[in-house]
Scaffold this motif. Structure first.
Motif, PDB file in Angstrom:
ATOM      1  N   LYS A 135       0.835  -1.204   0.000  1.00  0.00           N
ATOM      2  CA  LYS A 135       0.000   0.000   0.000  1.00  0.00           C
ATOM      3  C   LYS A 135       0.867   1.250   0.000  1.00  0.00           C
ATOM      4  CE  LYS A 135      -3.712   2.259   2.522  1.00  0.00           C
ATOM      5  NZ  LYS A 135      -4.628   2.191   3.662  1.00  0.00           N
ATOM      6  N   GLN A 136       1.910   1.216   0.788  1.00  0.00           N
ATOM      7  CA  GLN A 136       2.818   2.362   0.856  1.00  0.00           C
ATOM      8  C   GLN A 136       3.476   2.608  -0.500  1.00  0.00           C
ATOM      9  OE1 GLN A 136       5.728   1.764   3.912  1.00  0.00           O
ATOM     10  NE2 GLN A 136       5.546   3.857   4.639  1.00  0.00           N
ATOM     11  N   GLN A 137       3.895   1.551  -1.171  1.00  0.00           N
ATOM     12  CA  GLN A 137       4.533   1.715  -2.475  1.00  0.00           C
ATOM     13  C   GLN A 137       3.533   2.162  -3.532  1.00  0.00           C
ATOM     14  OE1 GLN A 137       6.877  -1.671  -3.606  1.00  0.00           O
ATOM     15  NE2 GLN A 137       8.218  -1.474  -1.845  1.00  0.00           N
ATOM     16  N   LEU A 138       2.304   1.655  -3.473  1.00  0.00           N
ATOM     17  CA  LEU A 138       1.292   2.056  -4.449  1.00  0.00           C
ATOM     18  C   LEU A 138       0.901   3.525  -4.280  1.00  0.00           C
ATOM     19  CD1 LEU A 138      -1.081  -1.041  -4.546  1.00  0.00           C
ATOM     20  CD2 LEU A 138       0.193  -0.089  -6.470  1.00  0.00           C
ATOM     21  N   ASN A 139       0.775   3.972  -3.043  1.00  0.00           N
ATOM     22  CA  ASN A 139       0.297   5.328  -2.767  1.00  0.00           C
ATOM     23  C   ASN A 139       1.409   6.366  -2.701  1.00  0.00           C
ATOM     24  OD1 ASN A 139      -2.445   4.696  -2.699  1.00  0.00           O
ATOM     25  ND2 ASN A 139      -2.295   4.005  -0.589  1.00  0.00           N
ATOM     26  N   ALA A 140       2.634   5.959  -3.011  1.00  0.00           N
ATOM     27  CA  ALA A 140       3.742   6.914  -3.000  1.00  0.00           C
ATOM     28  C   ALA A 140       3.453   8.042  -3.986  1.00  0.00           C
ATOM     29  CB  ALA A 140       5.050   6.205  -3.365  1.00  0.00           C
ATOM     30  N   ARG A 141       3.655   9.251  -3.573  1.00  0.00           N
ATOM     31  CA  ARG A 141       3.488  10.468  -4.370  1.00  0.00           C
ATOM     32  C   ARG A 141       2.036  10.832  -4.692  1.00  0.00           C
ATOM     33  NH1 ARG A 141       8.016   8.295  -5.179  1.00  0.00           N
ATOM     34  NH2 ARG A 141       7.642   6.822  -6.837  1.00  0.00           N
ATOM     35  N   MET A 142       1.080  10.049  -4.224  1.00  0.00           N
ATOM     36  CA  MET A 142      -0.330  10.391  -4.481  1.00  0.00           C
ATOM     37  C   MET A 142      -0.731  11.657  -3.715  1.00  0.00           C
ATOM     38  SD  MET A 142      -1.708   8.686  -6.822  1.00  0.00           S
ATOM     39  CE  MET A 142      -3.408   9.169  -6.621  1.00  0.00           C
ATOM     40  N   LEU A 143      -0.202  11.843  -2.516  1.00  0.00           N
ATOM     41  CA  LEU A 143      -0.513  13.050  -1.757  1.00  0.00           C
ATOM     42  C   LEU A 143       0.029  14.293  -2.465  1.00  0.00           C
ATOM     43  CD1 LEU A 143      -1.799  14.232   0.771  1.00  0.00           C
ATOM     44  CD2 LEU A 143       0.383  13.921   1.940  1.00  0.00           C
ATOM     45  N   ILE A 144       1.218  14.176  -3.049  1.00  0.00           N
ATOM     46  CA  ILE A 144       1.788  15.301  -3.799  1.00  0.00           C
ATOM     47  C   ILE A 144       0.915  15.608  -5.019  1.00  0.00           C
ATOM     48  CG2 ILE A 144       3.777  16.073  -5.153  1.00  0.00           C
ATOM     49  CD1 ILE A 144       5.516  14.309  -3.313  1.00  0.00           C
ATOM     50  N   ILE A 145       0.467  14.559  -5.711  1.00  0.00           N
ATOM     51  CA  ILE A 145      -0.387  14.754  -6.887  1.00  0.00           C
ATOM     52  C   ILE A 145      -1.678  15.461  -6.485  1.00  0.00           C
ATOM     53  CG2 ILE A 145      -1.793  13.541  -8.607  1.00  0.00           C
ATOM     54  CD1 ILE A 145       0.488  11.413  -8.688  1.00  0.00           C
ATOM     55  N   LYS A 146      -2.307  15.001  -5.424  1.00  0.00           N
ATOM     56  CA  LYS A 146      -3.567  15.614  -4.980  1.00  0.00           C
ATOM     57  C   LYS A 146      -3.348  17.057  -4.522  1.00  0.00           C
ATOM     58  CE  LYS A 146      -5.746  11.257  -3.771  1.00  0.00           C
ATOM     59  NZ  LYS A 146      -6.268  10.407  -2.708  1.00  0.00           N
ATOM     60  N   THR A 147      -2.207  17.329  -3.922  1.00  0.00           N
ATOM     61  CA  THR A 147      -1.893  18.696  -3.509  1.00  0.00           C
ATOM     62  C   THR A 147      -1.703  19.600  -4.724  1.00  0.00           C
ATOM     63  OG1 THR A 147      -0.845  17.875  -1.490  1.00  0.00           O
ATOM     64  CG2 THR A 147      -0.290  20.111  -2.174  1.00  0.00           C
ATOM     65  N   LEU A 148      -1.003  19.108  -5.732  1.00  0.00           N
ATOM     66  CA  LEU A 148      -0.811  19.900  -6.955  1.00  0.00           C
ATOM     67  C   LEU A 148      -2.141  20.171  -7.653  1.00  0.00           C
ATOM     68  CD1 LEU A 148       2.442  18.253  -8.373  1.00  0.00           C
ATOM     69  CD2 LEU A 148       2.210  20.510  -7.309  1.00  0.00           C
ATOM     70  N   VAL A 149      -3.037  19.178  -7.632  1.00  0.00           N
ATOM     71  CA  VAL A 149      -4.367  19.382  -8.217  1.00  0.00           C
ATOM     72  C   VAL A 149      -5.098  20.495  -7.466  1.00  0.00           C
ATOM     73  CG1 VAL A 149      -6.633  18.314  -8.510  1.00  0.00           C
ATOM     74  CG2 VAL A 149      -4.595  17.055  -9.149  1.00  0.00           C
ATOM     75  N   ALA A 150      -5.000  20.487  -6.157  1.00  0.00           N
ATOM     76  CA  ALA A 150      -5.687  21.501  -5.344  1.00  0.00           C
ATOM     77  C   ALA A 150      -5.055  22.885  -5.492  1.00  0.00           C
ATOM     78  CB  ALA A 150      -5.692  21.076  -3.880  1.00  0.00           C
ATOM     79  N   ILE A 151      -3.767  22.930  -5.769  1.00  0.00           N
ATOM     80  CA  ILE A 151      -3.063  24.204  -5.877  1.00  0.00           C
ATOM     81  C   ILE A 151      -3.355  24.912  -7.203  1.00  0.00           C
ATOM     82  CG2 ILE A 151      -0.733  25.144  -6.202  1.00  0.00           C
ATOM     83  CD1 ILE A 151       0.191  23.402  -3.947  1.00  0.00           C
ATOM     84  N   CYS A 152      -3.648  24.147  -8.259  1.00  0.00           N
ATOM     85  CA  CYS A 152      -3.849  24.747  -9.597  1.00  0.00           C
ATOM     86  C   CYS A 152      -4.870  25.890  -9.603  1.00  0.00           C
ATOM     87  CB  CYS A 152      -4.230  23.677 -10.612  1.00  0.00           C
ATOM     88  SG  CYS A 152      -2.834  22.704 -11.183  1.00  0.00           S
ATOM     89  N   PRO A 153      -6.071  25.726  -9.037  1.00  0.00           N
ATOM     90  CA  PRO A 153      -7.009  26.859  -9.044  1.00  0.00           C
ATOM     91  C   PRO A 153      -6.511  28.053  -8.227  1.00  0.00           C
ATOM     92  CG  PRO A 153      -8.169  24.831  -8.536  1.00  0.00           C
ATOM     93  CD  PRO A 153      -6.711  24.519  -8.532  1.00  0.00           C
ATOM     94  N   MET A 154      -5.758  27.761  -7.162  1.00  0.00           N
ATOM     95  CA  MET A 154      -5.230  28.856  -6.341  1.00  0.00           C
ATOM     96  C   MET A 154      -4.201  29.676  -7.120  1.00  0.00           C
ATOM     97  SD  MET A 154      -6.913  28.555  -3.687  1.00  0.00           S
ATOM     98  CE  MET A 154      -8.218  27.430  -4.040  1.00  0.00           C
ATOM     99  N   ILE A 155      -3.395  29.007  -7.909  1.00  0.00           N
ATOM    100  CA  ILE A 155      -2.428  29.733  -8.741  1.00  0.00           C
ATOM    101  C   ILE A 155      -3.169  30.560  -9.791  1.00  0.00           C
ATOM    102  CG2 ILE A 155      -0.524  29.485 -10.371  1.00  0.00           C
ATOM    103  CD1 ILE A 155       0.276  26.954  -8.834  1.00  0.00           C
ATOM    104  N   GLY A 156      -4.251  29.983 -10.337  1.00  0.00           N
ATOM    105  CA  GLY A 156      -5.082  30.741 -11.270  1.00  0.00           C
ATOM    106  C   GLY A 156      -5.659  31.988 -10.634  1.00  0.00           C
ATOM    107  N   LEU A 157      -6.087  31.877  -9.388  1.00  0.00           N
ATOM    108  CA  LEU A 157      -6.602  33.054  -8.680  1.00  0.00           C
ATOM    109  C   LEU A 157      -5.505  34.077  -8.413  1.00  0.00           C
ATOM    110  CD1 LEU A 157      -9.135  31.422  -6.220  1.00  0.00           C
ATOM    111  CD2 LEU A 157      -9.631  32.802  -8.230  1.00  0.00           C
ATOM    112  N   LEU A 158      -4.291  33.604  -8.215  1.00  0.00           N
ATOM    113  CA  LEU A 158      -3.167  34.531  -8.083  1.00  0.00           C
ATOM    114  C   LEU A 158      -3.022  35.353  -9.368  1.00  0.00           C
ATOM    115  CD1 LEU A 158      -0.633  35.576  -6.591  1.00  0.00           C
ATOM    116  CD2 LEU A 158       0.610  33.702  -7.685  1.00  0.00           C
TER     117      LEU A 158
END
Length: 176
Positions: free
Chosen positions: A82-105
């Motif tokens: 599970k740890q190996q499968l989910n590696a970097r998924m939190l970073i991906i989800k964070t980048l997805v969430a950041i995209c609209p915020m950068i657009g608002l910037l």
């Protein structure tokens, strides 16, 4: 072919100049997000099947699989997978969430440009204000499009990772 590439490059440069420097940041975040998602797809389809096959072979080679100790080993192996499968998924989800915020910037910086034009030239020059409004709307649109693509594919990727983990857990059956 070369003419097509040059036309495409000119279109991209025009889009970035219309939207301002914040679009470069959106593009960088989008590129990073997609590199990480493609790496996860590669791992899921190429590397993980070998890891899964090796783990199942090790489990099947065990003499006993029903004791308390064997259950803990199975849980540890599943947790490791599970740890190996989910590696970097939190970073991906964070980048997805950041995209609209950068657009608002980009929206904020574009509106600052509009107010600067209004302060210098007054409100009578609509053409000068239009450039600032364009700079305000383009990054917002780009950030939203980037986030939408990221949401769709990261959700599908997450679901496939969970299914792969469940299949692995089901493959490590207990022998009596």
């Amino acid at each position: 072919m070369m003419l097509f590439l040059m036309d495409t490059w000119d279109s991209v440069r025009g889009f970035i100049s219309t939207g301002g420097d914040v679009l470069l940041l959106v593009a960088f975040v989008l590129f990073l997000m997609w590199v990480l998602m493609l790496e996860r797809y590669f791992y899921l389809n190429i590397a993980f099947p070998r890891f899964r096959k090796n783990m199942i072979a090790q489990w099947d080679a065990r003499d006993e699989t029903s004791s308390w100790h064997a259950h803990r080993i199975r849980e540890a192996w599943i947790s490791q997978a599970k740890q190996q499968l989910n590696a970097r998924m939190l970073i991906i989800k964070t980048l997805v969430a950041i995209c609209p915020m950068i657009g608002l910037l980009g929206t904020v910086t574009g509106m600052i440009n509009v107010f600067d034009v209004m302060a210098v030239q007054g409100t009578s020059n609509a053409r000068a204000m239009a450039a600032g409004i364009s700079t305000a709307t383009m990054p917002t649109m780009a950030g939203m499009v980037a986030a939408l693509s990221g949401v769709f594919f990261s959700t599908r990727l997450d679901a496939r990772l969970k299914v792969s983990l469940e299949k692995l857990a089901d493959s490590l059956s207990y022998k009596e």
